[in-house]
Design a protein around this motif. Structure first.
Motif, PDB file in Angstrom:
ATOM      1  N   ILE A   1       0.968  -1.131   0.037  1.00 37.61           N
ATOM      2  CA  ILE A   1       0.010  -0.084   0.149  1.00 37.61           C
ATOM      3  C   ILE A   1       0.980   1.200  -0.113  1.00 37.61           C
ATOM      4  O   ILE A   1       0.548   2.146  -0.691  1.00 37.61           O
ATOM      5  CB  ILE A   1      -0.949   0.170   1.115  1.00 37.61           C
ATOM      6  CG1 ILE A   1      -2.043  -1.260   0.933  1.00 37.61           C
ATOM      7  CG2 ILE A   1      -1.542   1.338   1.410  1.00 37.61           C
ATOM      8  CD1 ILE A   1      -2.890  -1.409   2.030  1.00 37.61           C
ATOM      9  N   ASP A   2       1.863   1.160   0.713  1.00 35.60           N
ATOM     10  CA  ASP A   2       2.770   2.171   0.836  1.00 35.60           C
ATOM     11  C   ASP A   2       3.493   2.476  -0.318  1.00 35.60           C
ATOM     12  O   ASP A   2       3.696   3.734  -1.019  1.00 35.60           O
ATOM     13  CB  ASP A   2       3.925   2.187   2.063  1.00 35.60           C
ATOM     14  CG  ASP A   2       3.427   2.448   3.409  1.00 35.60           C
ATOM     15  OD1 ASP A   2       2.364   2.968   3.479  1.00 35.60           O
ATOM     16  OD2 ASP A   2       3.764   1.923   4.096  1.00 35.60           O
ATOM     17  N   ALA A   3       4.085   1.412  -1.107  1.00 33.82           N
ATOM     18  CA  ALA A   3       4.475   1.586  -2.511  1.00 33.82           C
ATOM     19  C   ALA A   3       3.592   2.040  -3.548  1.00 33.82           C
ATOM     20  O   ALA A   3       3.985   3.015  -4.492  1.00 33.82           O
ATOM     21  CB  ALA A   3       5.126   0.307  -3.012  1.00 33.82           C
TER      22      ALA A   3
ATOM     23  N   ARG B   1       1.130   3.947  -3.098  1.00 31.17           N
ATOM     24  CA  ARG B   1       0.952   5.432  -2.658  1.00 31.17           C
ATOM     25  C   ARG B   1       2.060   6.318  -3.139  1.00 31.17           C
ATOM     26  O   ARG B   1       1.871   7.489  -3.971  1.00 31.17           O
ATOM     27  CB  ARG B   1       0.595   5.580  -1.166  1.00 31.17           C
ATOM     28  CG  ARG B   1       0.256   6.969  -0.709  1.00 31.17           C
ATOM     29  CD  ARG B   1       0.184   7.267   0.561  1.00 31.17           C
ATOM     30  NE  ARG B   1       1.128   6.468   1.402  1.00 31.17           N
ATOM     31  CZ  ARG B   1       2.234   7.154   1.702  1.00 31.17           C
ATOM     32  NH1 ARG B   1       2.702   8.167   1.188  1.00 31.17           N
ATOM     33  NH2 ARG B   1       3.386   6.412   2.312  1.00 31.17           N
ATOM     34  N   ILE B   2       3.077   5.886  -2.865  1.00 28.32           N
ATOM     35  CA  ILE B   2       4.362   6.610  -3.235  1.00 28.32           C
ATOM     36  C   ILE B   2       4.488   6.809  -4.661  1.00 28.32           C
ATOM     37  O   ILE B   2       4.700   8.046  -5.495  1.00 28.32           O
ATOM     38  CB  ILE B   2       5.657   5.688  -2.803  1.00 28.32           C
ATOM     39  CG1 ILE B   2       5.539   6.211  -1.289  1.00 28.32           C
ATOM     40  CG2 ILE B   2       6.922   6.537  -3.336  1.00 28.32           C
ATOM     41  CD1 ILE B   2       6.922   5.321  -0.751  1.00 28.32           C
TER      42      ILE B   2
ATOM     43  N   ASP C   1      -3.211   3.202  -7.191  1.00 30.25           N
ATOM     44  CA  ASP C   1      -3.956   2.453  -5.959  1.00 30.25           C
ATOM     45  C   ASP C   1      -3.396   1.115  -5.889  1.00 30.25           C
ATOM     46  O   ASP C   1      -2.521   0.412  -6.995  1.00 30.25           O
ATOM     47  CB  ASP C   1      -5.474   2.236  -6.412  1.00 30.25           C
ATOM     48  CG  ASP C   1      -5.576   1.502  -7.752  1.00 30.25           C
ATOM     49  OD1 ASP C   1      -5.603   0.175  -7.786  1.00 30.25           O
ATOM     50  OD2 ASP C   1      -6.250   2.095  -8.465  1.00 30.25           O
ATOM     51  N   PRO C   2      -3.428   0.362  -4.853  1.00 34.80           N
ATOM     52  CA  PRO C   2      -3.021  -0.895  -4.523  1.00 34.80           C
ATOM     53  C   PRO C   2      -3.148  -2.037  -5.537  1.00 34.80           C
ATOM     54  O   PRO C   2      -2.628  -2.793  -5.741  1.00 34.80           O
ATOM     55  CB  PRO C   2      -3.536  -1.256  -3.038  1.00 34.80           C
ATOM     56  CG  PRO C   2      -3.818  -0.080  -2.476  1.00 34.80           C
ATOM     57  CD  PRO C   2      -4.278   1.008  -3.463  1.00 34.80           C
TER      58      PRO C   2
ATOM     59  N   TRP D   1      -0.819  -1.710  -8.252  1.00 36.39           N
ATOM     60  CA  TRP D   1       0.309  -2.313  -7.784  1.00 36.39           C
ATOM     61  C   TRP D   1       0.286  -3.831  -7.607  1.00 36.39           C
ATOM     62  O   TRP D   1       1.445  -4.360  -8.412  1.00 36.39           O
ATOM     63  CB  TRP D   1       0.713  -1.714  -6.604  1.00 36.39           C
ATOM     64  CG  TRP D   1       2.126  -2.254  -6.109  1.00 36.39           C
ATOM     65  CD1 TRP D   1       2.597  -3.209  -5.306  1.00 36.39           C
ATOM     66  CD2 TRP D   1       3.046  -1.284  -6.404  1.00 36.39           C
ATOM     67  NE1 TRP D   1       3.976  -3.082  -5.174  1.00 36.39           N
ATOM     68  CE2 TRP D   1       4.491  -1.846  -5.710  1.00 36.39           C
ATOM     69  CE3 TRP D   1       3.356  -0.061  -7.098  1.00 36.39           C
ATOM     70  CZ2 TRP D   1       5.758  -1.347  -5.852  1.00 36.39           C
ATOM     71  CZ3 TRP D   1       4.846   0.507  -7.155  1.00 36.39           C
ATOM     72  CH2 TRP D   1       5.924  -0.383  -6.593  1.00 36.39           C
TER      73      TRP D   1
ATOM     74  N   TYR E   1      11.190   5.362  -7.361  1.00 39.45           N
ATOM     75  CA  TYR E   1      10.868   4.489  -6.189  1.00 39.45           C
ATOM     76  C   TYR E   1      11.823   3.525  -6.079  1.00 39.45           C
ATOM     77  O   TYR E   1      12.235   2.972  -4.865  1.00 39.45           O
ATOM     78  CB  TYR E   1       9.290   3.997  -6.221  1.00 39.45           C
ATOM     79  CG  TYR E   1       9.034   3.045  -5.190  1.00 39.45           C
ATOM     80  CD1 TYR E   1       8.700   3.417  -3.909  1.00 39.45           C
ATOM     81  CD2 TYR E   1       9.080   1.683  -5.269  1.00 39.45           C
ATOM     82  CE1 TYR E   1       8.630   2.608  -2.912  1.00 39.45           C
ATOM     83  CE2 TYR E   1       8.458   0.694  -4.505  1.00 39.45           C
ATOM     84  CZ  TYR E   1       8.513   0.997  -3.120  1.00 39.45           C
ATOM     85  OH  TYR E   1       8.333   0.124  -2.158  1.00 39.45           O
TER      86      TYR E   1
END
Length: 103
Positions: free
Chosen positions: A2-4, A6-7, A11-12, A15, A36
């Motif tokens: 989720i953090d990746a 967002r960065i 959306d997840p 990803w 990233y």
């Protein structure tokens, strides 16, 4: 994850698709992905076609925009990038600028 996501600005679910090789990123997303990761997620480009594709991804450009920057239409740029056509000598200077060098 989720953090990746967002960065990078997705959306997840997106990803997850990327991680599972279910979908590929859009070219405009590559600059954030490279930032990233801290590296480019493809092999070192060797041919001119591979160098054009890598540079276009680095910059997050469409084929149309890359063509505009090199003074050709998107069909010509796409054929250079696929290796189908080799650029004429008069185009090499503009390609060198696009790639950031004259090699």
């Amino acid at each position: 994850m989720i953090d990746a996501a967002r960065i990078v600005g997705v959306d997840p679910k997106t990803w997850t698709w990327w991680e599972g090789d279910e979908r590929a990123p859009y070219v405009h997303q590559y600059p954030a992905i490279i930032q990233y990761l801290g590296y480019e997620p493809w092999p070192e480009p060797q041919s001119l076609a591979e160098k054009l594709l890598a540079q276009r991804r680095r910059r997050g450009l469409s084929i149309k925009r890359a063509g505009e920057l090199t003074g050709v239409d998107e069909g010509t740029f796409g054929r250079w990038e696929s290796g189908e056509w080799q650029p004429q000598p008069r185009s090499l200077r503009l390609i060198g600028r696009f790639l950031g060098s004259l090699d």
